[in-house]
Write an enzyme that holds these catalytic residues in place. Structure first.
Site, PDB file in Angstrom:
ATOM      1  N   GLU A 123       0.814  -1.613   0.390  1.00  0.00           N
ATOM      2  CA  GLU A 123      -0.098   0.164   0.018  1.00  0.00           C
ATOM      3  C   GLU A 123       0.607   1.521  -0.047  1.00  0.00           C
ATOM      4  OE1 GLU A 123      -1.996   0.160   3.562  1.00  0.00           O
ATOM      5  OE2 GLU A 123      -2.905  -2.052   3.260  1.00  0.00           O
ATOM      6  N   LYS A 125       2.240   4.607   1.878  1.00  0.00           N
ATOM      7  CA  LYS A 125       2.233   4.997   2.560  1.00  0.00           C
ATOM      8  C   LYS A 125       2.053   6.780   3.182  1.00  0.00           C
ATOM      9  CE  LYS A 125       5.447   5.272   6.922  1.00  0.00           C
ATOM     10  NZ  LYS A 125       4.397   6.787   7.297  1.00  0.00           N
ATOM     11  N   ASP A 127       1.030  10.685   3.828  1.00  0.00           N
ATOM     12  CA  ASP A 127       2.031  11.540   4.859  1.00  0.00           C
ATOM     13  C   ASP A 127       0.798  12.758   5.205  1.00  0.00           C
ATOM     14  OD1 ASP A 127       3.649  12.209   5.950  1.00  0.00           O
ATOM     15  OD2 ASP A 127       5.076  13.006   4.130  1.00  0.00           O
ATOM     16  N   TYR A 235      -6.298   2.012   6.162  1.00  0.00           N
ATOM     17  CA  TYR A 235      -5.828   1.170   5.767  1.00  0.00           C
ATOM     18  C   TYR A 235      -5.599   0.408   7.311  1.00  0.00           C
ATOM     19  CZ  TYR A 235      -2.998   4.495   9.195  1.00  0.00           C
ATOM     20  OH  TYR A 235      -2.437   5.146   9.722  1.00  0.00           O
ATOM     21  N   LYS A 326      10.249   3.362   2.393  1.00  0.00           N
ATOM     22  CA  LYS A 326       9.836   5.054   3.018  1.00  0.00           C
ATOM     23  C   LYS A 326      10.763   5.672   1.915  1.00  0.00           C
ATOM     24  CE  LYS A 326       9.526   7.740   6.485  1.00  0.00           C
ATOM     25  NZ  LYS A 326       9.115   8.357   7.277  1.00  0.00           N
ATOM     26  N   CYS A 418      12.434  49.383  -1.237  1.00  0.00           N
ATOM     27  CA  CYS A 418      12.226  48.825  -2.165  1.00  0.00           C
ATOM     28  C   CYS A 418      12.902  48.760  -3.211  1.00  0.00           C
ATOM     29  CB  CYS A 418      10.419  48.857  -3.312  1.00  0.00           C
ATOM     30  SG  CYS A 418       9.481  47.939  -4.216  1.00  0.00           S
ATOM     31  N   CYS A 421      10.852  50.038  -6.649  1.00  0.00           N
ATOM     32  CA  CYS A 421      11.334  51.530  -6.603  1.00  0.00           C
ATOM     33  C   CYS A 421      11.374  52.142  -5.667  1.00  0.00           C
ATOM     34  CB  CYS A 421       8.548  51.588  -6.328  1.00  0.00           C
ATOM     35  SG  CYS A 421       8.526  52.013  -4.479  1.00  0.00           S
ATOM     36  N   CYS A 436       6.216  47.494   0.968  1.00  0.00           N
ATOM     37  CA  CYS A 436       6.292  48.413   0.134  1.00  0.00           C
ATOM     38  C   CYS A 436       4.697  48.951  -0.030  1.00  0.00           C
ATOM     39  CB  CYS A 436       7.169  47.795  -1.087  1.00  0.00           C
ATOM     40  SG  CYS A 436       6.884  49.811  -2.549  1.00  0.00           S
ATOM     41  N   CYS A 441       4.143  51.855  -7.306  1.00  0.00           N
ATOM     42  CA  CYS A 441       5.452  50.871  -7.108  1.00  0.00           C
ATOM     43  C   CYS A 441       4.342  50.255  -8.226  1.00  0.00           C
ATOM     44  CB  CYS A 441       5.429  49.813  -5.904  1.00  0.00           C
ATOM     45  SG  CYS A 441       6.384  48.630  -6.583  1.00  0.00           S
TER      46      CYS A 441
HETATM   47  S1  IVH Z   1      -0.781   0.544   8.972  1.00  0.00           S
HETATM   48  C1  IVH Z   1       0.646  -1.806  13.370  1.00  0.00           C
HETATM   49  N1  IVH Z   1      -0.866   1.384   7.422  1.00  0.00           N
HETATM   50  O1  IVH Z   1       2.736   4.890   9.168  1.00  0.00           O
HETATM   51  C2  IVH Z   1       1.038  -0.840  12.354  1.00  0.00           C
HETATM   52  N2  IVH Z   1      -0.063   2.822   8.331  1.00  0.00           N
HETATM   53  O2  IVH Z   1       4.557   4.240  10.985  1.00  0.00           O
HETATM   54  C3  IVH Z   1       0.205  -0.483  11.652  1.00  0.00           C
HETATM   55  N3  IVH Z   1       0.495   4.618   8.063  1.00  0.00           N
HETATM   56  O3  IVH Z   1       1.484   6.559  11.807  1.00  0.00           O
HETATM   57  C4  IVH Z   1       0.061   1.076  10.484  1.00  0.00           C
HETATM   58  N4  IVH Z   1      -0.491   5.522   5.861  1.00  0.00           N
HETATM   59  O4  IVH Z   1      -0.227   7.023  10.303  1.00  0.00           O
HETATM   60  C5  IVH Z   1      -0.295   1.379   7.953  1.00  0.00           C
HETATM   61  N5  IVH Z   1      -1.315   2.256   4.748  1.00  0.00           N
HETATM   62  C6  IVH Z   1      -0.503   2.162   5.624  1.00  0.00           C
HETATM   63  C7  IVH Z   1      -0.353   3.526   5.780  1.00  0.00           C
HETATM   64  C8  IVH Z   1       0.331   3.556   7.137  1.00  0.00           C
HETATM   65  C9  IVH Z   1       0.550   6.113   5.927  1.00  0.00           C
HETATM   66  C10 IVH Z   1       1.027   5.376   8.895  1.00  0.00           C
HETATM   67  C11 IVH Z   1       0.491   5.445  10.436  1.00  0.00           C
HETATM   68  C12 IVH Z   1       1.191   5.698  10.989  1.00  0.00           C
HETATM   69  C13 IVH Z   1       2.980   5.485  10.201  1.00  0.00           C
HETATM   70  C14 IVH Z   1       3.411   3.599  10.323  1.00  0.00           C
END
Ligand code: IVH
Length: 680
Positions: A123, A125, A127, A235, A326, A418, A421, A436, A441
Site C-alpha cells: 500500500e 504510505k 503522509d 488502512y 520510505k 523597495c 520603486c 512596500c 510601485c
Molecule cells: S498500517 C501497526 N498502513 O504510518 C501499524 N500505516 O509508522 C499499522 N501510515 O503513523 C499501520 N500509511 O499513520 C499503515 N497504508 C498504511 C499507512 C500507514 C501511512 C502511517 C500511520 C502510522 C505510520 C506507521
C-alpha cells in the site's frame, strides 16, 4: 561517527545528545506542527540511537524515545485510552532492507527463503496524520488521534466535519464494534487553495499538506476544521467484534463496501509474492507518485493473511508482519548564488534564493523561497553557501539549511528600500513581513492587475500574467479601468499578437465586464484581508459598489464573520483618493454589478444574532438560510451580543461559552417550534 567502533563512554554522551535532539524535534513535529528537519533526518537520528542502544544495551533506559511511540498529547482535548495500542512501523530506506524483511518474516514462520506461499499486500504510505474511527453498532461514536500510542485525543467533533467519513456505516448488519485506523490528509490541489486563502487572510502559509492537516485536526474550534478540506483513507483494523477479517486485502474491500474511503480508485494497492515484486512496486510508485492527488512518503508492506499476522505478532513497538519502505527525500545540495527580493500584490517583500540549477526529484530548480527575513536569520543562510534544498509538498522549492560555507561570507541584512520603486519599506506592528506601501510601485501594481484578471476574480482568460507584464510595460494598461478601454487599434501592431488573438482578447474582456458578479469584483479589487468569502458577505450587504464605498466602519464590523481588521482595511482603501477615483471610473464605464434587494420571508427575527454549533439535524447551511430569511444575523463566534445559540450533537466550546455568558441554548427543533413554525 560509525556506531560500530564507538567506546562506551562516547556512546553515553552521544545517546544523551540524541535523546535531547529527538525530544526537541518531537515537540516541533507533533505539538507545533512546524518541524525543522526532514523525516529522513529524523529517522537517521532515531536509527543512530537505536543502533547505539543495541550496541550497549546497558545504556538503554525506559525514558528513551526508542521505547515509545513518539506522538505527544496536546492539552485541550479529552484524552482516551486506545483499546489496542496504535503502534508504528519499522522504517526502511533501501531495497535491500525490503529483502531482509521478507527473509526475517519467512524465517520466523519456518519457511524456506524461496517459498512463495506468502502474499504481501502493498500500500502507499500516506503522509498525513493517523486517526482511529470507532463505530459501535454501525454508528461513529468516537475518533481518536494516536497520541502517545496508548492514549489519544478525542477529536470526534472535528472528525464529524469531514464529509467523506460516514457517521453511520452503509450496511444492514454492522459489526458490534469496528475500529478503523487510517490517515487524515489534505489533497495537493486543496492544499494549494488553502494556502492561497491563508495568504488572502494575511495568515502564514502552511509548509506542506501534512502540517496543514495536523494543525487542522488539532483545532479546538471545529468550525475552523469544517472549513478545511480534510480527507480520510482507512488502512488497518483496530479492535473488531462481530466481524471476521481473513486478510488485509479483504478488509480494504470491506471498508470500501461500508462507505469508508480507501485509495482503491487510484489503483495503488498490489499483492506481491516475492521481494522482487515488492521492489518493483516500490520503484514504480516512487516514479509515479507525482500523479497521485495526495502526498505519500513511502510504501507499506503487510503480510496479507490475518492468521499469519497473528502468528508473527509484535516486537517491541512494531508489528513483525509489516514494514514501511520510505522514499529517499527529494532534496539536493547546491550553491546559493544570490538572494533576490520579490514584491507581491500586498507589497510584501519576499526573499528568494537564486540557486545554481539542480535536479530535485526529476525537476530542475533554480530558485527557492526563503519565506521571510526572520527565516533567513534563523537558518543563517548567505550568498556563497552550499545549501540543502527540497521541494516542500512537491510544489514550492524551499531552502532547508546551510551545509558548507566559504571562509569569507556576509550575512545579508533586510533591504531598506523597495527593490522596484526605491521607496522606504515598512514593518507594521507585530508583523514579520516588510512591505512596500507605495500604491504606485510598479511591482505591486502589476501583481494587483494580475490578481484582478485572475480566474477567481474577473476571470479574463486571454489576459495572463505575461500579457499583463507586457501591456503594463507598454503603458497600455496602468490601472484596472484601462483594461476595458483597450481597443483593437492599440493592439494591432503588437509583435507576436495576431488578429485572432486580439479579437479573442477583446471578446473575453467584454464577457468579463458583462458577466462579473459583485462579490467577485469586490474580491478582484485586491483590498487587503478581503478574500472571496468576505467579498460575498460585503456584496450581500451593500448590493453595489457605491454603497460599499460609502459604508462606515460600524456598518462593516456589524457583518457576520467580519472583524475590525477587515473593516479598517476597507475604510483605509476607500479613503485613498486614487483608489476611489478608480472605482468611480469602473462604475462609469459600466462595471457596476448590482444585487437585487432580497425579500425576507418575515422580519420576525430582525435584529437577533445567532450562533450555530454542533451537528444540526437539518444541516448548518440550511438553518443559516432559514434564519437569515427571517431577518436574523448568523455569526461564527459567541459573544455577549449573541442572542441564541442553536446547538446540535457534539456542540463543543461554543456551547460552553454561551452557557458561561447566560445565553439561551436551544436545539434546532425546539427553536423552530417555538419561533418559526407558526409562520409557515
Ligand atoms: S498500517 C501497526 N498502513 O504510518 C501499524 N500505516 O509508522 C499499522 N501510515 O503513523 C499501520 N500509511 O499513520 C499503515 N497504508 C498504511 C499507512 C500507514 C501511512 C502511517 C500511520 C502510522 C505510520 C506507521
Amino acid at each position: 561517527m560509525k556506531t560500530s567502533n564507538i567506546t562506551k563512554s562516547q556512546a553515553k554522551t552521544r545517546i544523551s545528545a540524541l535523546k535531547k535532539q529527538i525530544l526537541h524535534h518531537d515537540k516541533l513535529y507533533y505539538q507545533d506542527a512546524d518541524p525543522e528537519i526532514t523525516d529522513y533526518e529524523y529517522d537517521t537520528l532515531f536509527k543512530e540511537l537505536q543502533n547505539l542502544e543495541a550496541l550497549y544495551p546497558e545504556l538503554l533506559n525506559e525514558d528513551s524515545p526508542t521505547q515509545r511511540v513518539s506522538e505527544m498529547v496536546k492539552d485541550g482535548f479529552i484524552k482516551k485510552e486506545h483499546r489496542q495500542a496504535m503502534l508504528s512501523l519499522q522504517n526502511t530506506y533501501n531495497t535491500e532492507e525490503i529483502t531482509e524483511f521478507d527473509k526475517r518474516t519467512k524465517k520466523f514462520l519456518g519457511l524456506e527463503e524461496d517459498d512463495s506461499s506468502i502474499t504481501y499486500f502493498c500500500e502507499p504510505k500516506f503522509d498525513g496524520l493517523a486517526l482511529e474511527l470507532i463505530y459501535e453498532d454501525g454508528v461513529l461514536t468516537s475518533a481518536l488521534t494516536r497520541g502517545d500510542g496508548k492514549i489519544g485525543e478525542e477529536v470526534l467533533t472535528n472528525v464529524k466535519t469531514i464529509k467523506s467519513i460516514p457517521l453511520k456505516l452503509n450496511t444492514k448488519k454492522p459489526p458490534k464494534l469496528l475500529e478503523v485506523r487510517g490517515e487524515v490528509l489534505i489533497l495537493k490541489k486543496d492544499f494549494k487553495k488553502l494556502n492561497e486563502k491563508q495568504d488572502e487572510a494575511g495568515e502564514n502559509p502552511f509548509a506542506n499538506p501534512r502540517n496543514a492537516a495536523a494543525g487542522t485536526m488539532r483545532q479546538l474550534d471545529s468550525s475552523i476544521t469544517a472549513k478545511r478540506p480534510l480527507k480520510f483513507y482507512g488502512y488497518a483494523p483496530g479492535v473488531v467484534e462481530g466481524l471476521d477479517i481473513k486478510a488485509q486485502s479483504d478488509f480494504l474491500d470491506y471498508l470500501q463496501s461500508i462507505g469508508i474511503p480507501t485509495a482503491k480508485q487510484y489503483k495503488v494497492y498490489v499483492k506481491c509474492q516475492s521481494p522482487e515484486e515488492i521492489i518493483k512496486y516500490y520503484k514504480n510508485i516512487e516514479k509515479t507518485k507525482k500523479n497521485l492527488p495526495f502526498e505519500i512518503d513511502g510504501v507499506v508492506i503487510k503480510v496479507d493473511e490475518t492468521n499469519l499476522q497473528t502468528e508473527l505478532g509484535f516486537i517491541a513497538r512494531n508489528p513483525r508482519w509489516a514494514a514501511a519502505a520510505k522514499f529517499k527525500p527529494e532534496q539536493a545540495e547546491t550553491l546559493l548564488k544570490d538572494i533576490h527580493y520579490q514584491v507581491g500584490r500586498t507589497g510584501v517583500v519576499t526573499p528568494v534564493a537564486i540557486l545554481e540549477p539542480v535536479k530535485v526529484g526529476g525537476v530542475t530548480i533554480s530558485n527557492a523561497t526563503l519565506h521571510n527575513f526572520s527565516e533567513i536569520e534563523k537558518k543563517d543562510v548567505r550568498p556563497g553557501d552550499t545549501v540543502l534544498v527540497h521541494r516542500a509538498g512537491e510544489v514550492i522549492p524551499e531552502v532547508i539549511k546551510m551545509v558548507k560555507r566559504p571562509k569569507t561570507s556576509k550575512a545579508i541584512t533586510p533591504p531598506i528600500n523597495c527593490p522596484e520603486c526605491s521607496s522606504k519599506l515598512v514593518r507594521e506592528g507585530e508583523e514579520i513581513a516588510i512591505r512596500c506601501i507605495n500604491p504606485f510601485c510598479s511591482a505591486v501594481v502589476k501583481e494587483r492587475l494580475k490578481h484582478f484578471v485572475s480566474r477567481k476574480a474577473l476571470n479574463i482568460d486571454k489576459l495572463g500574467d505575461k500579457q499583463i507584464e507586457r501591456f503594463f510595460d507598454l503603458k497600455l494598461i496602468q490601472n484596472y479601468s484601462d483594461i476595458f478601454k483597450l481597443k483593437k487599434e492599440d493592439l494591432n501592431d503588437l509583435e507576436r499578437f495576431g488578429e485572432k488573438s486580439v479579437d479573442n482578447l477583446i471578446t473575453s474582456i467584454k464577457k468579463a465586464k458583462e458577466g462579473v458578479s459583485l462579490d467577485k469584483l469586490i474580491f478582484a479589487l485586491g483590498i487587503r484581508f478581503v478574500g472571496e468569502r468576505t467579498g460575498e458577505t460585503l456584496a450581500e450587504k451593500f448590493r453595489n459598489l457605491k454603497n460599499l464605498m460609502n459604508a462606515t466602519s460600524e456598518e462593516i464590523e456589524k457583518l457576520d464573520d467580519i472583524g475590525p481588521k477587515v473593516a479598517t482595511s476597507l475604510i483605509e482603501a476607500f479613503s485613498n483618493k486614487e483608489f476611489k477615483k478608480e472605482i468611480k471610473e469602473l462604475i462609469k464605464i459600466g462595471l457596476n454589478p448590482k444585487l437585487e434587494e432580497k425579500k425576507n420571508t418575515s422580519n420576525k427575527l430582525e435584529g437577533l444574532k445567532f450562533v450555530l454549533t454542533g451537528t444540526l439535524t437539518i444541516g448548518r447551511d440550511e438553518a443559516t438560510q432559514i434564519l437569515k430569511s427571517h431577518g436574523a444575523k448568523v455569526s461564527g463566534s459567541v459573544s455577549k451580543n449573541t442572542d441564541y445559540v442553536i446547538a446540535g450533537e457534539n456542540a463543543g466550546s461554543k456551547a460552553a461559552k454561551a452557557e458561561s455568558l447566560n445565553i439561551p441554548i436551544k436545539s434546532w427543533e425546539d427553536f423552530y417550534l417555538e419561533f418559526l413554525s407558526s409562520l409557515n
